[in-house]
Enzyme design. Structure first.
Site, PDB file in Angstrom:
ATOM      1  N   LYS A   9     -40.974   6.204  44.869  1.00 50.62           N
ATOM      2  CA  LYS A   9     -41.587   6.247  43.532  1.00 50.62           C
ATOM      3  C   LYS A   9     -42.627   7.367  43.454  1.00 50.62           C
ATOM      4  CE  LYS A   9     -40.644   1.370  42.639  1.00 50.62           C
ATOM      5  NZ  LYS A   9     -41.212   0.019  42.380  1.00 50.62           N
ATOM      6  N   PHE A  57     -45.389  -6.362  31.615  1.00 49.23           N
ATOM      7  CA  PHE A  57     -45.712  -5.144  32.372  1.00 49.23           C
ATOM      8  C   PHE A  57     -44.702  -4.018  32.159  1.00 49.23           C
ATOM      9  CE2 PHE A  57     -43.512  -8.149  35.217  1.00 49.23           C
ATOM     10  CZ  PHE A  57     -42.423  -7.386  35.653  1.00 49.23           C
ATOM     11  N   THR A  91     -42.160  -7.331  47.129  1.00 50.86           N
ATOM     12  CA  THR A  91     -42.561  -6.529  45.959  1.00 50.86           C
ATOM     13  C   THR A  91     -44.061  -6.271  45.938  1.00 50.86           C
ATOM     14  OG1 THR A  91     -40.745  -7.514  44.723  1.00 50.86           O
ATOM     15  CG2 THR A  91     -42.474  -6.452  43.439  1.00 50.86           C
ATOM     16  N   ASN A 112     -45.968   0.414  44.260  1.00 44.77           N
ATOM     17  CA  ASN A 112     -45.477  -0.148  45.531  1.00 44.77           C
ATOM     18  C   ASN A 112     -44.496   0.772  46.271  1.00 44.77           C
ATOM     19  OD1 ASN A 112     -43.216  -0.564  43.987  1.00 44.77           O
ATOM     20  ND2 ASN A 112     -43.248  -2.797  44.082  1.00 44.77           N
ATOM     21  N   GLU A 126     -27.110   1.300  39.542  1.00 45.29           N
ATOM     22  CA  GLU A 126     -28.194   2.268  39.699  1.00 45.29           C
ATOM     23  C   GLU A 126     -27.686   3.599  40.262  1.00 45.29           C
ATOM     24  OE1 GLU A 126     -30.995  -0.024  42.002  1.00 45.29           O
ATOM     25  OE2 GLU A 126     -31.467  -1.322  40.294  1.00 45.29           O
TER      26      GLU A 126
HETATM   27  P1  ABT Z   1     -38.419  -2.523  42.215  1.00 42.81           P
HETATM   28  O1  ABT Z   1     -37.841  -1.937  43.447  1.00 42.81           O
HETATM   29  O2  ABT Z   1     -39.406  -1.612  41.564  1.00 42.81           O
HETATM   30  O3  ABT Z   1     -37.357  -3.032  41.273  1.00 42.81           O
HETATM   31  O4  ABT Z   1     -39.252  -3.765  42.749  1.00 42.81           O
HETATM   32  P2  ABT Z   1     -38.666  -5.174  43.202  1.00 42.81           P
HETATM   33  O5  ABT Z   1     -37.209  -5.256  42.978  1.00 42.81           O
HETATM   34  O6  ABT Z   1     -39.176  -5.442  44.567  1.00 42.81           O
HETATM   35  O7  ABT Z   1     -39.425  -6.136  42.227  1.00 42.81           O
HETATM   36  P3  ABT Z   1     -39.146  -6.409  40.709  1.00 42.81           P
HETATM   37  B1  ABT Z   1     -39.350  -7.915  40.384  1.00 42.81           B
HETATM   38  O8  ABT Z   1     -37.821  -5.868  40.302  1.00 42.81           O
HETATM   39  O9  ABT Z   1     -40.301  -5.619  40.009  1.00 42.81           O
HETATM   40  C1  ABT Z   1     -40.053  -4.439  39.286  1.00 42.81           C
HETATM   41  C2  ABT Z   1     -41.325  -3.657  39.133  1.00 42.81           C
HETATM   42  O10 ABT Z   1     -42.208  -4.370  38.316  1.00 42.81           O
HETATM   43  C3  ABT Z   1     -43.483  -4.379  38.894  1.00 42.81           C
HETATM   44  N1  ABT Z   1     -44.094  -5.646  38.603  1.00 42.81           N
HETATM   45  C4  ABT Z   1     -43.401  -6.784  38.864  1.00 42.81           C
HETATM   46  C5  ABT Z   1     -45.370  -5.663  38.068  1.00 42.81           C
HETATM   47  O11 ABT Z   1     -45.969  -4.607  37.849  1.00 42.81           O
HETATM   48  N2  ABT Z   1     -45.926  -6.875  37.795  1.00 42.81           N
HETATM   49  C6  ABT Z   1     -45.286  -8.055  38.064  1.00 42.81           C
HETATM   50  O12 ABT Z   1     -45.837  -9.125  37.801  1.00 42.81           O
HETATM   51  C7  ABT Z   1     -43.955  -8.018  38.625  1.00 42.81           C
HETATM   52  C8  ABT Z   1     -43.171  -9.266  38.918  1.00 42.81           C
HETATM   53  C9  ABT Z   1     -43.286  -4.161  40.366  1.00 42.81           C
HETATM   54  C10 ABT Z   1     -42.040  -3.358  40.444  1.00 42.81           C
HETATM   55  N3  ABT Z   1     -42.306  -1.932  40.550  1.00 42.81           N
HETATM   56  N4  ABT Z   1     -43.200  -1.208  40.534  1.00 42.81           N
HETATM   57  N5  ABT Z   1     -43.781  -0.241  40.524  1.00 42.81           N
END
Ligand code: ABT
Ligand code: MG
Length: 148
Positions: A9, A57, A91, A112, A126
């Site tokens: 990212k 978000f 995550t 992250n 994707e």
């Molecule tokens: P991605 O690889 O980014 O899809 O992350 P992952 O699959 O591990 O986790 P998911 B649940 O798909 O989260 C997508 C992005 O959303 C962000 N997020 C998620 C928040 O900011 N707040 C939240 O409460 C949650 C659940 C984290 C992930 N990416 N970023 N940046």
């Protein structure tokens, strides 16, 4: 052989973690079959994160992922979708185990460091969003006989 979509990212690119992350997947035994640095247009970001459209978000997520170039990759290997997720860690980097990419390099869920497909279906979707067919290369690799 299974393929997955992995993306460093914008925070990971800015923090010079591309090489470290590529090294981890190489060392594990996976094969790099596609890669590019890309500044994601808003429309592609909204498609990529379509499953989170209704989440509070979503706006921040799209702003972040379009804020600078990402390093998008396709990796191939046995069970690569699930194994790559394990290598990435949870995550929320605060909960990700040490030794995982997010556990070692991240602090907050908003930044992250890395994305990886969460299922075979997501991987196919994707990869097709980010790569043309001719940009995913199928080639023999000398070390395969020592991994499988
Ligand atoms: P991605 O690889 O980014 O899809 O992350 P992952 O699959 O591990 O986790 P998911 B649940 O798909 O989260 C997508 C992005 O959303 C962000 N997020 C998620 C928040 O900011 N707040 C939240 O409460 C949650 C659940 C984290 C992930 N990416 N970023 N940046
Ligand atoms: Mg996800």
């Amino acid at each position: 052989m299974e393929k997955t979509f992995i993306m460093v990212k914008p925070d990971g690119v800015q923090r010079n973690l591309v090489g470290e992350i590529v090294s981890r997947f190489e060392a594990k035994g996976f094969q790099l079959v596609g890669a590019k640095l890309k500044h994601i247009p808003t429309e592609l970001a909204e498609q990529h994160y379509g499953e989170h459209k209704e989440k509070p978000f979503f706006g921040e997520l799209v702003d972040f992922i379009t804020s600078g170039p990402v390093f998008a990759m396709v990796w191939q290997g046995e069970n690569v979708v699930k194994t790559a997720r394990n290598m990435m860690g949870k995550t929320n980097p605060g909960e990700a185990a040490p030794g995982t990419i997010r556990g070692d390099f991240g602090l907050t869920v908003g930044k992250n460091v890395i994305h990886g497909s969460d299922s075979l279906e997501s991987a196919e979707r994707e990869i097709n969003l980010f790569f043309n067919e001719e940009d995913v290369l199928l080639y023999d690799k000398q070390d395969s006989a020592w991994i499988y």
